[in-house]
Write an enzyme that holds these catalytic residues in place. Structure first.
Site, short mmCIF file in Angstrom:
data_model
loop_
_atom_site.label_atom_id
_atom_site.label_comp_id
_atom_site.label_asym_id
_atom_site.label_seq_id
_atom_site.Cartn_x
_atom_site.Cartn_y
_atom_site.Cartn_z
CD GLU A 199 4.19 1.42 6.87
OE1 GLU A 199 5.00 1.60 7.73
OE2 GLU A 199 3.98 1.86 6.05
CG ASP A 205 8.39 0.37 5.05
OD1 ASP A 205 8.87 0.87 4.10
OD2 ASP A 205 7.40 0.38 5.74
CG ASP A 216 -0.28 -0.05 2.40
OD1 ASP A 216 0.66 -0.47 2.80
OD2 ASP A 216 -0.72 0.73 3.37
ZN ZN Z 1 6.81 1.97 4.09
#
Ligand code: ZN
Length: 285
Positions: free
Chosen positions: A152, A179, A87
């Site tokens: 997230e 991430d 996302d």
């Molecule tokens: Zn992220």
């Protein structure tokens, strides 16, 4: 060059083309108008992961689905769980984009699109690394599990529950969270620590009515001034937090880490330039 490097070089353009495809999905988790795009993005990932030889499926949560994939063909070897998310943040305000957020473009060797650096690009790097191993060697040196979530950017609303309910499925020796950033082009990084965040609301009350400065000035404290003083006292001139006990649980970095950090190419000037800080400072005089 290893055979893996050769494979990646030979497939470079396809790798980029596929990443561009992934970036075209407006998988905006915060806006329910994009729920269909979220689903389509998850389906695309499942198809893609199956295509390179992983067991993959879309798994429901209380919100947007997450994508789970695995390759467990290395019995006796460790298992790595790779985390990422598909996302993206809402792209507003749109007028500030030089090119549309979901129409990826490459300019001066850089790929611009919403989600390219958070987090589709990183997820893709893992997937393509796995692909290279599987296509070139027919196997991976370790077992691999991938958890790619779709929430997230909305505080991983259902991830805790999912993990709680799928402990066995997610069992691993090491978790790799992709991430995060790298230090620069050609400078891959393993991020194993980040600064945290603590916030609180503080209220300072003053007198119940406007006070005459001649009669009260200097004897009754001004709440705005007191608040400013309290905030200013939180850190010293070097940025060290002055709150007693603040560093009690913080692990000191050791000599080796200090040396490694010293090798990270970092330029205060380049940072300032990219953040436009010097310019604004100049304008305000
Ligand atoms: Zn992220």
């Amino acid at each position: 060059m290893s055979s893996l490097d050769t494979y990646i070089e030979n497939n470079r353009q396809r790798y980029i083309d596929e990443l561009v495809e992934l970036l075209k999905f407006p998988s905006i988790s915060a806006d329910s108008a994009y729920a269909g795009d979220i689903e389509r993005c998850a389906d695309y990932l499942v198809d893609h992961l199956q295509g390179i030889g992983l067991e993959a499926r879309k798994m429901p949560t209380g919100g947007h689905p997450l994508v789970y994939a695995e390759w467990l063909g290395a019995p006796g070897r460790p298992t790595a769980l790779i985390y990422g998310h598909y996302d993206v943040q809402p792209p507003d305000p749109l007028e500030l984009w030089e090119s549309p957020p979901f129409e990826p473009v490459i300019k001066e060797g850089k790929l611009y699109a919403r989600g390219s650096s958070d987090n589709k690009g990183q997820v893709y790097a893992h997937i393509k690394g796995i692909e290279a191993h599987l296509k070139q060697n027919g196997k991976l040196p370790v077992n691999v599990k991938l958890l790619i979530e779709g929430e997230e950017e909305i505080a991983s609303a259902h991830l805790d529950d999912f993990i709680e309910e799928n402990k066995d499925l997610l069992k691993a020796d090491v978790v790799i969270v992709s991430d995060s950033a790298m230090a620069g082009p050609g400078e891959p990084a393993i991020t194993y620590g980040l600064r945290g965040l603590a916030y609180l609301e503080l209220r300072v009350d003053g007198p119940n009515r406007d006070l005459h400065s001649g009669a009260y000035g200097g004897s009754v404290a001004n709440p705005a001034e007191m608040l400013a003083r309290m905030i200013a006292q939180c850190k010293d001139d070097r940025g060290r937090v002055q709150i007693p006990g603040f560093y009690d649980d913080v692990v000191e970095i050791d000599q080796e880490e200090r040396e490694l950090l010293g090798k990270v190419p970092f330029s205060e000037e380049a940072d300032r330039e990219s953040l436009d800080i010097s310019m604004h400072r100049g304008e305000s005089g």
